[in-house]
Scaffold this motif. Structure first.
Motif, PDB file in Angstrom:
ATOM      1  N   ALA A 166      -9.318 -11.356  17.341  1.00  0.00           N
ATOM      2  CA  ALA A 166     -10.201 -10.795  16.191  1.00  0.00           C
ATOM      3  C   ALA A 166     -10.112  -9.897  15.626  1.00  0.00           C
ATOM      4  CB  ALA A 166     -11.753 -10.273  17.264  1.00  0.00           C
ATOM      5  N   LEU A 167      -9.775  -9.201  15.966  1.00  0.00           N
ATOM      6  CA  LEU A 167      -8.483  -7.837  14.592  1.00  0.00           C
ATOM      7  C   LEU A 167      -8.233  -8.715  13.667  1.00  0.00           C
ATOM      8  CD1 LEU A 167      -8.375  -4.345  14.500  1.00  0.00           C
ATOM      9  CD2 LEU A 167      -6.030  -5.388  15.173  1.00  0.00           C
ATOM     10  N   GLN A 168      -7.007  -9.605  13.744  1.00  0.00           N
ATOM     11  CA  GLN A 168      -6.390 -10.381  12.663  1.00  0.00           C
ATOM     12  C   GLN A 168      -6.976 -10.392  12.031  1.00  0.00           C
ATOM     13  OE1 GLN A 168      -3.725  -9.615  11.987  1.00  0.00           O
ATOM     14  NE2 GLN A 168      -3.106  -8.583  13.753  1.00  0.00           N
ATOM     15  N   VAL A 169      -8.366 -12.223  12.767  1.00  0.00           N
ATOM     16  CA  VAL A 169      -9.734 -12.563  10.897  1.00  0.00           C
ATOM     17  C   VAL A 169     -10.345 -11.662  11.032  1.00  0.00           C
ATOM     18  CG1 VAL A 169     -11.244 -13.634  11.863  1.00  0.00           C
ATOM     19  CG2 VAL A 169      -9.788 -14.698  13.124  1.00  0.00           C
ATOM     20  N   MET A 170     -10.706 -10.081  11.173  1.00  0.00           N
ATOM     21  CA  MET A 170     -11.443  -9.093  10.233  1.00  0.00           C
ATOM     22  C   MET A 170     -11.078  -8.488   9.395  1.00  0.00           C
ATOM     23  SD  MET A 170     -12.626  -5.454  11.442  1.00  0.00           S
ATOM     24  CE  MET A 170     -10.986  -5.390  11.101  1.00  0.00           C
ATOM     25  N   LEU A 223     -11.422  -9.458   5.535  1.00  0.00           N
ATOM     26  CA  LEU A 223     -11.523  -7.827   4.640  1.00  0.00           C
ATOM     27  C   LEU A 223     -10.715  -8.273   3.060  1.00  0.00           C
ATOM     28  CD1 LEU A 223     -11.715  -4.891   7.095  1.00  0.00           C
ATOM     29  CD2 LEU A 223     -13.659  -6.205   4.729  1.00  0.00           C
ATOM     30  N   THR A 224      -9.353  -9.286   3.202  1.00  0.00           N
ATOM     31  CA  THR A 224      -8.703  -9.152   2.241  1.00  0.00           C
ATOM     32  C   THR A 224      -8.623 -10.710   1.578  1.00  0.00           C
ATOM     33  OG1 THR A 224      -6.492  -8.865   3.556  1.00  0.00           O
ATOM     34  CG2 THR A 224      -5.813 -10.315   2.272  1.00  0.00           C
ATOM     35  N   VAL A 225      -9.409 -11.307   2.524  1.00  0.00           N
ATOM     36  CA  VAL A 225     -10.026 -12.345   1.082  1.00  0.00           C
ATOM     37  C   VAL A 225     -11.729 -12.306   0.258  1.00  0.00           C
ATOM     38  CG1 VAL A 225     -11.378 -14.753   1.626  1.00  0.00           C
ATOM     39  CG2 VAL A 225      -9.214 -14.485   2.847  1.00  0.00           C
ATOM     40  N   CYS A 226     -11.626 -11.499   0.725  1.00  0.00           N
ATOM     41  CA  CYS A 226     -12.954 -10.617  -0.017  1.00  0.00           C
ATOM     42  C   CYS A 226     -12.587  -9.750  -1.053  1.00  0.00           C
ATOM     43  CB  CYS A 226     -13.772 -10.413   0.981  1.00  0.00           C
ATOM     44  SG  CYS A 226     -15.021 -10.754   2.595  1.00  0.00           S
ATOM     45  N   LEU A 227     -11.161  -8.945  -0.767  1.00  0.00           N
ATOM     46  CA  LEU A 227     -11.485  -8.063  -1.649  1.00  0.00           C
ATOM     47  C   LEU A 227     -10.008  -9.081  -2.642  1.00  0.00           C
ATOM     48  CD1 LEU A 227      -9.590  -5.842   0.104  1.00  0.00           C
ATOM     49  CD2 LEU A 227     -11.468  -4.924  -1.790  1.00  0.00           C
ATOM     50  N   PHE A 228      -9.912 -10.586  -2.651  1.00  0.00           N
ATOM     51  CA  PHE A 228      -9.321 -11.423  -3.408  1.00  0.00           C
ATOM     52  C   PHE A 228     -10.446 -11.678  -4.227  1.00  0.00           C
ATOM     53  CE2 PHE A 228      -7.524 -15.631  -4.661  1.00  0.00           C
ATOM     54  CZ  PHE A 228      -6.244 -14.884  -5.641  1.00  0.00           C
ATOM     55  N   ALA A 229     -11.376 -12.271  -3.688  1.00  0.00           N
ATOM     56  CA  ALA A 229     -12.193 -12.521  -4.194  1.00  0.00           C
ATOM     57  C   ALA A 229     -12.747 -12.207  -5.580  1.00  0.00           C
ATOM     58  CB  ALA A 229     -13.085 -13.591  -3.194  1.00  0.00           C
ATOM     59  N   LEU A 230     -12.972 -10.798  -4.912  1.00  0.00           N
ATOM     60  CA  LEU A 230     -13.948 -10.172  -5.229  1.00  0.00           C
ATOM     61  C   LEU A 230     -12.771  -9.480  -7.355  1.00  0.00           C
ATOM     62  CD1 LEU A 230     -16.497  -7.530  -6.307  1.00  0.00           C
ATOM     63  CD2 LEU A 230     -15.153  -6.047  -4.868  1.00  0.00           C
ATOM     64  N   CYS A 258      -5.991  -0.970  -2.697  1.00  0.00           N
ATOM     65  CA  CYS A 258      -7.332  -1.188  -1.142  1.00  0.00           C
ATOM     66  C   CYS A 258      -6.537  -2.199  -0.199  1.00  0.00           C
ATOM     67  CB  CYS A 258      -8.628  -2.128  -1.146  1.00  0.00           C
ATOM     68  SG  CYS A 258      -9.490  -1.280  -2.478  1.00  0.00           S
ATOM     69  N   ARG A 259      -5.274  -3.464  -0.818  1.00  0.00           N
ATOM     70  CA  ARG A 259      -3.558  -3.701   0.019  1.00  0.00           C
ATOM     71  C   ARG A 259      -3.651  -3.343   1.202  1.00  0.00           C
ATOM     72  NH1 ARG A 259      -0.821  -7.915  -3.783  1.00  0.00           N
ATOM     73  NH2 ARG A 259      -0.087  -7.046  -2.007  1.00  0.00           N
ATOM     74  N   SER A 260      -2.783  -2.378   0.311  1.00  0.00           N
ATOM     75  CA  SER A 260      -2.019  -0.853   1.583  1.00  0.00           C
ATOM     76  C   SER A 260      -3.497   0.028   2.025  1.00  0.00           C
ATOM     77  CB  SER A 260      -1.591   0.448   0.730  1.00  0.00           C
ATOM     78  OG  SER A 260      -0.427  -0.365  -1.092  1.00  0.00           O
ATOM     79  N   PHE A 261      -4.351   0.157   1.929  1.00  0.00           N
ATOM     80  CA  PHE A 261      -4.551   0.473   2.744  1.00  0.00           C
ATOM     81  C   PHE A 261      -5.360   0.001   3.738  1.00  0.00           C
ATOM     82  CE2 PHE A 261      -9.254   0.925   4.356  1.00  0.00           C
ATOM     83  CZ  PHE A 261      -9.367   3.155   4.694  1.00  0.00           C
ATOM     84  N   VAL A 272      -2.449  -0.179   6.066  1.00  0.00           N
ATOM     85  CA  VAL A 272      -2.623   0.380   7.254  1.00  0.00           C
ATOM     86  C   VAL A 272      -3.714   0.932   7.952  1.00  0.00           C
ATOM     87  CG1 VAL A 272      -3.158   3.358   7.088  1.00  0.00           C
ATOM     88  CG2 VAL A 272      -1.095   2.553   5.742  1.00  0.00           C
ATOM     89  N   MET A 273      -4.899   0.076   7.456  1.00  0.00           N
ATOM     90  CA  MET A 273      -5.869   0.188   8.287  1.00  0.00           C
ATOM     91  C   MET A 273      -5.633  -0.815  10.168  1.00  0.00           C
ATOM     92  SD  MET A 273      -9.450  -0.756   8.097  1.00  0.00           S
ATOM     93  CE  MET A 273      -9.090  -2.322   7.673  1.00  0.00           C
ATOM     94  N   LEU A 274      -5.048  -1.983   9.814  1.00  0.00           N
ATOM     95  CA  LEU A 274      -4.290  -2.839  10.702  1.00  0.00           C
ATOM     96  C   LEU A 274      -3.460  -2.368  11.209  1.00  0.00           C
ATOM     97  CD1 LEU A 274      -3.959  -5.411  11.348  1.00  0.00           C
ATOM     98  CD2 LEU A 274      -2.274  -6.468  10.295  1.00  0.00           C
ATOM     99  N   PHE A 275      -2.548  -1.658  10.995  1.00  0.00           N
ATOM    100  CA  PHE A 275      -1.504  -1.111  11.795  1.00  0.00           C
ATOM    101  C   PHE A 275      -2.277   0.469  12.936  1.00  0.00           C
ATOM    102  CE2 PHE A 275       2.193  -1.948   8.021  1.00  0.00           C
ATOM    103  CZ  PHE A 275       2.409  -2.939   9.105  1.00  0.00           C
ATOM    104  N   SER A 276      -2.930   0.843  12.185  1.00  0.00           N
ATOM    105  CA  SER A 276      -3.663   1.950  13.186  1.00  0.00           C
ATOM    106  C   SER A 276      -4.706   0.998  14.069  1.00  0.00           C
ATOM    107  CB  SER A 276      -4.175   2.786  12.523  1.00  0.00           C
ATOM    108  OG  SER A 276      -5.872   2.452  11.364  1.00  0.00           O
ATOM    109  N   CYS A 277      -5.388  -0.079  13.965  1.00  0.00           N
ATOM    110  CA  CYS A 277      -6.339  -1.183  14.723  1.00  0.00           C
ATOM    111  C   CYS A 277      -5.760  -1.406  15.750  1.00  0.00           C
ATOM    112  CB  CYS A 277      -7.385  -2.121  14.153  1.00  0.00           C
ATOM    113  SG  CYS A 277      -8.018  -0.909  12.831  1.00  0.00           S
TER     114      CYS A 277
END
Length: 96
Positions: free
Chosen positions: A21-25, A29-36, A65-68, A71-76
């Protein structure tokens, strides 16, 4: 090293639903940022100086945003692992 790898696989096997679930989330988010990003760069045709600067700024924002997200993935992942592994107390520092 092999024992640690085995413990890691065992941890993922026991907590597969939360880890997936963490990886999918983060992937969503990455796909949404790329589409935007694609939508914004598609709207902004680079045919003048200010638009080139604006697209450059948009690109830099998305790199940030990708860097953030990374970092968010590692902290989660760290928080997820700490919440699932029983506490063992503070680590001792041994001087040799």
């Amino acid at each position: 090293m092999v024992r640690t790898l085995g413990k890691s696989f065992a941890f993922l096997w026991r907590n597969a639903r939360g880890a997936i679930a963490l990886q999918v989330m983060v992937a969503l988010l990455t796909v949404c940022l790329f589409a935007l990003y694609l939508g914004l760069t598609g709207l902004l045709e680079m045919n003048s100086g200010p638009k080139v600067v604006l697209v450059f700024i948009v690109q830099q924002v998305f790199v940030w945003c990708r860097s953030f997200l990374r970092v968010m993935l590692f902290s989660c992942e760290l928080a997820f692992t700490r919440s699932r592994v029983p506490a063992s107390g503070p680590a001792e520092i041994v001087s040799t």
